[in-house]
Design a protein around this motif. Sequence first.
Motif, PDB file in Angstrom:
ATOM      1  N   GLU A 198       0.862  -1.242  -0.009  1.00 29.89           N
ATOM      2  CA  GLU A 198      -0.007  -0.141   0.005  1.00 29.89           C
ATOM      3  C   GLU A 198       0.849   1.323   0.160  1.00 29.89           C
ATOM      4  N   LEU A 199       1.845   1.293   0.676  1.00 30.20           N
ATOM      5  CA  LEU A 199       2.874   2.455   0.790  1.00 30.20           C
ATOM      6  C   LEU A 199       3.525   2.555  -0.585  1.00 30.20           C
ATOM      7  N   LEU A 200       3.994   1.528  -1.067  1.00 34.38           N
ATOM      8  CA  LEU A 200       4.740   1.505  -2.452  1.00 34.38           C
ATOM      9  C   LEU A 200       3.887   2.041  -3.324  1.00 34.38           C
ATOM     10  N   ALA A 201       2.497   1.792  -3.539  1.00 33.33           N
ATOM     11  CA  ALA A 201       1.634   2.084  -4.399  1.00 33.33           C
ATOM     12  C   ALA A 201       1.368   3.657  -4.333  1.00 33.33           C
ATOM     13  N   GLN A 202       1.851   4.340  -3.247  1.00 30.28           N
ATOM     14  CA  GLN A 202       1.676   5.775  -3.029  1.00 30.28           C
ATOM     15  C   GLN A 202       2.880   6.473  -3.685  1.00 30.28           C
ATOM     16  N   CYS A 203       4.017   5.863  -3.805  1.00 30.98           N
ATOM     17  CA  CYS A 203       5.131   6.325  -4.390  1.00 30.98           C
ATOM     18  C   CYS A 203       5.343   6.345  -5.758  1.00 30.98           C
ATOM     19  N   ASP A 204       6.216   7.365  -6.253  1.00 32.19           N
ATOM     20  CA  ASP A 204       6.774   7.357  -7.699  1.00 32.19           C
ATOM     21  C   ASP A 204       8.202   7.171  -7.725  1.00 32.19           C
ATOM     22  N   PRO A 205       8.334   5.830  -7.993  1.00 32.24           N
ATOM     23  CA  PRO A 205       9.925   5.583  -7.986  1.00 32.24           C
ATOM     24  C   PRO A 205      10.790   6.310  -9.025  1.00 32.24           C
ATOM     25  N   SER A 206      10.119   7.103 -10.051  1.00 31.22           N
ATOM     26  CA  SER A 206      10.914   7.858 -10.699  1.00 31.22           C
ATOM     27  C   SER A 206      11.195   9.282 -10.396  1.00 31.22           C
ATOM     28  N   ALA A 207      10.355   9.695  -9.255  1.00 38.39           N
ATOM     29  CA  ALA A 207      10.426  11.026  -8.503  1.00 38.39           C
ATOM     30  C   ALA A 207      11.946  11.329  -8.274  1.00 38.39           C
ATOM     31  N   GLU A 208      12.481  12.674  -8.365  1.00 33.14           N
ATOM     32  CA  GLU A 208      13.413  13.236  -8.086  1.00 33.14           C
ATOM     33  C   GLU A 208      13.472  13.170  -6.440  1.00 33.14           C
ATOM     34  N   LEU A 209      14.515  12.907  -5.564  1.00 32.14           N
ATOM     35  CA  LEU A 209      14.738  13.163  -4.264  1.00 32.14           C
ATOM     36  C   LEU A 209      14.852  14.652  -4.165  1.00 32.14           C
ATOM     37  N   THR A 210      14.255  15.122  -2.976  1.00 33.52           N
ATOM     38  CA  THR A 210      14.181  16.432  -2.646  1.00 33.52           C
ATOM     39  C   THR A 210      15.586  16.798  -2.032  1.00 33.52           C
ATOM     40  N   ALA A 211      15.962  18.007  -1.728  1.00 33.63           N
ATOM     41  CA  ALA A 211      17.186  18.149  -1.241  1.00 33.63           C
ATOM     42  C   ALA A 211      17.199  17.809   0.164  1.00 33.63           C
ATOM     43  N   GLN A 212      16.273  17.815   0.961  1.00 33.62           N
ATOM     44  CA  GLN A 212      16.267  17.365   2.243  1.00 33.62           C
ATOM     45  C   GLN A 212      16.434  15.903   2.507  1.00 33.62           C
ATOM     46  N   GLU A 213      15.818  15.054   1.440  1.00 38.21           N
ATOM     47  CA  GLU A 213      15.984  13.587   1.296  1.00 38.21           C
ATOM     48  C   GLU A 213      17.174  13.149   0.915  1.00 38.21           C
ATOM     49  N   ARG A 214      17.747  14.080   0.163  1.00 39.39           N
ATOM     50  CA  ARG A 214      19.264  13.648  -0.434  1.00 39.39           C
ATOM     51  C   ARG A 214      20.270  13.991   0.917  1.00 39.39           C
ATOM     52  N   GLU A 215      19.916  15.010   1.666  1.00 41.39           N
ATOM     53  CA  GLU A 215      20.851  15.455   2.488  1.00 41.39           C
ATOM     54  C   GLU A 215      20.582  14.329   3.684  1.00 41.39           C
ATOM     55  N   TRP A 216      19.714  13.902   3.786  1.00 41.96           N
ATOM     56  CA  TRP A 216      19.356  12.767   5.021  1.00 41.96           C
ATOM     57  C   TRP A 216      20.221  11.620   4.431  1.00 41.96           C
ATOM     58  N   LEU A 217      19.887  11.039   3.263  1.00 40.73           N
ATOM     59  CA  LEU A 217      20.417   9.853   2.834  1.00 40.73           C
ATOM     60  C   LEU A 217      22.131   9.988   2.790  1.00 40.73           C
ATOM     61  N   ASP A 218      22.670  11.258   2.445  1.00 40.99           N
ATOM     62  CA  ASP A 218      24.226  11.199   2.407  1.00 40.99           C
ATOM     63  C   ASP A 218      24.633  11.853   3.854  1.00 40.99           C
ATOM     64  N   ALA A 219      23.779  11.702   4.841  1.00 39.39           N
ATOM     65  CA  ALA A 219      24.340  12.093   6.185  1.00 39.39           C
ATOM     66  C   ALA A 219      25.210  10.954   6.639  1.00 39.39           C
ATOM     67  N   PRO A 220      26.345  11.452   7.399  1.00 43.17           N
ATOM     68  CA  PRO A 220      26.985  10.368   7.974  1.00 43.17           C
ATOM     69  C   PRO A 220      26.521   9.869   9.315  1.00 43.17           C
ATOM     70  N   ALA A 221      26.774   8.535   9.646  1.00 47.19           N
ATOM     71  CA  ALA A 221      26.126   8.012  10.789  1.00 47.19           C
ATOM     72  C   ALA A 221      26.594   9.122  11.942  1.00 47.19           C
ATOM     73  N   VAL A 222      25.799   9.132  12.888  1.00 40.95           N
ATOM     74  CA  VAL A 222      26.245   9.821  14.196  1.00 40.95           C
ATOM     75  C   VAL A 222      26.770   9.066  15.384  1.00 40.95           C
ATOM     76  N   GLY A 223      26.389   7.841  15.096  1.00 41.95           N
ATOM     77  CA  GLY A 223      26.878   6.755  16.352  1.00 41.95           C
ATOM     78  C   GLY A 223      25.802   6.347  17.225  1.00 41.95           C
ATOM     79  N   ARG A 224      24.591   6.625  17.005  1.00 45.97           N
ATOM     80  CA  ARG A 224      23.503   6.424  17.900  1.00 45.97           C
ATOM     81  C   ARG A 224      22.500   5.354  17.189  1.00 45.97           C
ATOM     82  N   GLU A 225      23.156   4.903  16.063  1.00 53.95           N
ATOM     83  CA  GLU A 225      22.026   3.985  15.283  1.00 53.95           C
ATOM     84  C   GLU A 225      21.976   2.492  15.676  1.00 53.95           C
TER      85      GLU A 225
END
Length: 118
Positions: free
Chosen positions: A41-68
Amino acid sequence: MIDPKNLETWLHEKAGPAHDALKAYPARAVSADRVRYTLDELLAQCDPSAELTAQEREWLDAPAVGREVLTPFDPAEHLTNAEAVAALLADAEATGDPAYIEHAHQVAARARVMHGIK
């Protein structure tokens, strides 16, 4: 019975930071009626071809902070009485998902042995 020392540690290390994060970013909260979405159901709401927002890209590229730190979770530990076991099994049956139903029966069996539930 829960050891008060473990409860206090959990409150400080897990519940407190989770509360603070939710308070800081309330939009991250999931309402009760959305908790039970399936992955399909969640994947049906997504557009896999959509560009990531700057915030999403920043989150994905952020280094681990050691609390994961991920800790194993065994739901059987929390099914401490027959009512809780019955609720799990009823919920599983209501989904009609054979894999989930089988998993729920395995968890229920572990809980019964673990807590001496008849």
